[in-house]
Design a protein around this motif. Sequence first.
Motif, PDB file in Angstrom:
ATOM      1  N   SER A   1      24.347   6.317  14.499  1.00 56.86           N
ATOM      2  CA  SER A   1      23.259   5.964  15.415  1.00 56.86           C
ATOM      3  C   SER A   1      22.973   4.467  15.456  1.00 56.86           C
ATOM      4  N   GLY A   2      23.623   3.689  14.606  1.00 56.50           N
ATOM      5  CA  GLY A   2      23.411   2.241  14.600  1.00 56.50           C
ATOM      6  C   GLY A   2      23.057   1.717  13.225  1.00 56.50           C
ATOM      7  N   VAL A   3      22.504   0.514  13.176  1.00 55.95           N
ATOM      8  CA  VAL A   3      22.176  -0.155  11.918  1.00 55.95           C
ATOM      9  C   VAL A   3      20.985   0.521  11.258  1.00 55.95           C
ATOM     10  N   ILE A   4      21.110   0.802   9.948  1.00 58.88           N
ATOM     11  CA  ILE A   4      20.017   1.396   9.178  1.00 58.88           C
ATOM     12  C   ILE A   4      19.289   0.322   8.389  1.00 58.88           C
ATOM     13  N   TRP A   5      20.036  -0.438   7.581  1.00 56.97           N
ATOM     14  CA  TRP A   5      19.462  -1.501   6.758  1.00 56.97           C
ATOM     15  C   TRP A   5      20.281  -2.770   6.949  1.00 56.97           C
ATOM     16  N   GLN A   6      19.612  -3.901   6.788  1.00 52.43           N
ATOM     17  CA  GLN A   6      20.346  -5.160   6.802  1.00 52.43           C
ATOM     18  C   GLN A   6      19.510  -6.231   6.097  1.00 52.43           C
ATOM     19  N   ALA A   7      20.202  -7.235   5.585  1.00 48.75           N
ATOM     20  CA  ALA A   7      19.529  -8.331   4.891  1.00 48.75           C
ATOM     21  C   ALA A   7      20.422  -9.559   4.935  1.00 48.75           C
ATOM     22  N   GLN A   8      19.852 -10.696   4.554  1.00 50.20           N
ATOM     23  CA  GLN A   8      20.622 -11.938   4.577  1.00 50.20           C
ATOM     24  C   GLN A   8      21.402 -12.152   3.293  1.00 50.20           C
ATOM     25  N   ASP A   9      21.037 -11.475   2.211  1.00 49.67           N
ATOM     26  CA  ASP A   9      21.840 -11.571   0.991  1.00 49.67           C
ATOM     27  C   ASP A   9      21.513 -10.405   0.075  1.00 49.67           C
ATOM     28  N   LEU A  10      22.265 -10.316  -1.018  1.00 53.02           N
ATOM     29  CA  LEU A  10      22.106  -9.221  -1.966  1.00 53.02           C
ATOM     30  C   LEU A  10      22.579  -9.683  -3.334  1.00 53.02           C
ATOM     31  N   LEU A  11      21.821  -9.317  -4.363  1.00 55.83           N
ATOM     32  CA  LEU A  11      22.253  -9.495  -5.749  1.00 55.83           C
ATOM     33  C   LEU A  11      22.017  -8.195  -6.487  1.00 55.83           C
ATOM     34  N   LEU A  12      23.080  -7.650  -7.040  1.00 57.27           N
ATOM     35  CA  LEU A  12      22.998  -6.448  -7.864  1.00 57.27           C
ATOM     36  C   LEU A  12      23.773  -6.732  -9.140  1.00 57.27           C
ATOM     37  N   GLU A  13      23.092  -6.648 -10.292  1.00 55.07           N
ATOM     38  CA  GLU A  13      23.748  -6.988 -11.558  1.00 55.07           C
ATOM     39  C   GLU A  13      23.424  -5.952 -12.615  1.00 55.07           C
ATOM     40  N   MET A  14      24.457  -5.539 -13.359  1.00 55.88           N
ATOM     41  CA  MET A  14      24.290  -4.642 -14.496  1.00 55.88           C
ATOM     42  C   MET A  14      24.972  -5.290 -15.693  1.00 55.88           C
ATOM     43  N   ARG A  15      24.189  -5.566 -16.741  1.00 57.96           N
ATOM     44  CA  ARG A  15      24.682  -6.318 -17.899  1.00 57.96           C
ATOM     45  C   ARG A  15      24.475  -5.493 -19.165  1.00 57.96           C
ATOM     46  N   GLN A  16      25.546  -5.366 -19.961  1.00 61.24           N
ATOM     47  CA  GLN A  16      25.495  -4.570 -21.179  1.00 61.24           C
ATOM     48  C   GLN A  16      24.618  -5.251 -22.226  1.00 61.24           C
ATOM     49  N   LEU A  17      23.807  -4.453 -22.914  1.00 68.02           N
ATOM     50  CA  LEU A  17      22.929  -4.956 -23.962  1.00 68.02           C
ATOM     51  C   LEU A  17      23.588  -4.770 -25.328  1.00 68.02           C
ATOM     52  N   ALA A  18      22.809  -4.902 -26.388  1.00 63.54           N
ATOM     53  CA  ALA A  18      23.370  -4.849 -27.740  1.00 63.54           C
ATOM     54  C   ALA A  18      24.050  -3.512 -28.010  1.00 63.54           C
ATOM     55  N   GLN A  19      23.445  -2.405 -27.581  1.00 62.65           N
ATOM     56  CA  GLN A  19      24.076  -1.095 -27.723  1.00 62.65           C
ATOM     57  C   GLN A  19      24.965  -0.837 -26.516  1.00 62.65           C
ATOM     58  N   ALA A  20      26.143  -0.291 -26.760  1.00 66.34           N
ATOM     59  CA  ALA A  20      27.150  -0.174 -25.707  1.00 66.34           C
ATOM     60  C   ALA A  20      26.679   0.674 -24.532  1.00 66.34           C
ATOM     61  N   GLU A  21      25.793   1.644 -24.783  1.00 69.56           N
ATOM     62  CA  GLU A  21      25.344   2.537 -23.712  1.00 69.56           C
ATOM     63  C   GLU A  21      24.132   1.996 -22.964  1.00 69.56           C
ATOM     64  N   GLN A  22      23.629   0.823 -23.352  1.00 72.79           N
ATOM     65  CA  GLN A  22      22.418   0.268 -22.763  1.00 72.79           C
ATOM     66  C   GLN A  22      22.781  -0.870 -21.798  1.00 72.79           C
ATOM     67  N   TYR A  23      22.130  -0.870 -20.633  1.00 71.10           N
ATOM     68  CA  TYR A  23      22.406  -1.882 -19.625  1.00 71.10           C
ATOM     69  C   TYR A  23      21.103  -2.356 -18.991  1.00 71.10           C
ATOM     70  N   HIS A  24      21.084  -3.642 -18.641  1.00 68.54           N
ATOM     71  CA  HIS A  24      19.964  -4.200 -17.890  1.00 68.54           C
ATOM     72  C   HIS A  24      20.371  -4.290 -16.424  1.00 68.54           C
ATOM     73  N   LEU A  25      19.533  -3.750 -15.550  1.00 65.06           N
ATOM     74  CA  LEU A  25      19.826  -3.698 -14.120  1.00 65.06           C
ATOM     75  C   LEU A  25      18.863  -4.601 -13.364  1.00 65.06           C
ATOM     76  N   THR A  26      19.406  -5.422 -12.487  1.00 62.97           N
ATOM     77  CA  THR A  26      18.617  -6.277 -11.600  1.00 62.97           C
ATOM     78  C   THR A  26      19.124  -6.088 -10.175  1.00 62.97           C
ATOM     79  N   ALA A  27      18.210  -5.919  -9.243  1.00 66.98           N
ATOM     80  CA  ALA A  27      18.583  -5.807  -7.831  1.00 66.98           C
ATOM     81  C   ALA A  27      17.567  -6.575  -6.995  1.00 66.98           C
TER      82      ALA A  27
END
Length: 336
Positions: A147-173
Amino acid sequence: MRLLKWLSLGAAVWIVYWGLAAWGLRTGFEAWFGEQQRQGWQVSYGPMTTRGFPMRHVTRLNQPLLADPGTGAAWSADWIEFDSPALWPGAQSLRFPATPQHYSFFDQTRSVTAEQMRADLQLAPGLALELEKLSLTSQDWQISDGSGVIWQAQDLLLEMRQLAQAEQYHLTAVATHFAPRGLLRTGFSGLSPTREDLPPRFDALRLRADLGFDTPWDRRAIELRRPQLRQVNLALAEAHWGDMLFRATGALEVDETGRLSGALDLRAENWPAILDMAERLSLLPPSSRRAVEKVLALFSTGTGRAAKIDISLRFKQGQVWAGPLQLGTAPLLVLR
């Protein structure tokens, strides 16, 4: 003369190493695609080329297609490039075309068009290729359906970074200058004459959270099963558009079936307009609108655009509670 000989020998060794590493990367890609095909995936790609001598390996796959019948997920594009330092292929940069990429999940298909879209992966040494850091960045982007455009933006940052424990991650969007045109913008046109004063872009759209999974993210996340969430520590989830604001913080536990437990603190400003938006976008069934509105009104202060809610939602045994009121069944949180 002796120095020249040593330099010539070093250059010859490096040429051989670069060529063998390039061959190894290509062979690795072909073996991985072949293994997915043996597991029942639909896999195809066109010619594969490698360049970047002498310091990098840049491998381009033309016309890649991946489809997992187990989850119904599929992706295709005109090409994808893998760029890594010649000395360490575990620091990969993936570059995507500016032409549409197509994503499907069962019967739903979306097209993503993005300028300078890039994913940077830092993988730990070892056969598992454990993910240490993943970032996805893009300039102008948009997501469309039939049906056309749903979402749009001029930029995007999505980051997932592993923490001290291997199963733990910090997410930024973060998506700046997020513009709800297309379906979302159309959804508001006609709500009331006052809705035309909405700004063309979100003032803020961001997310910060620490996530705990049952296993680390590594090559098995694609080949075998997705790691499943077990803890969510939400530092901030915020969407701010004109006089509407939604903000959430809190901590949740997720059991093996995907059921949630814990609490979220929510703030919603001009919440009746948020309900209008949800109903227009078919996120809130019209039959449920009145019941939801009555419950929210119990926790609301102010009227009209000044109406706001500060509330804590509790999740327990698959149900959602606001104070003594049971609001309904909580959604299951399962990554497919």
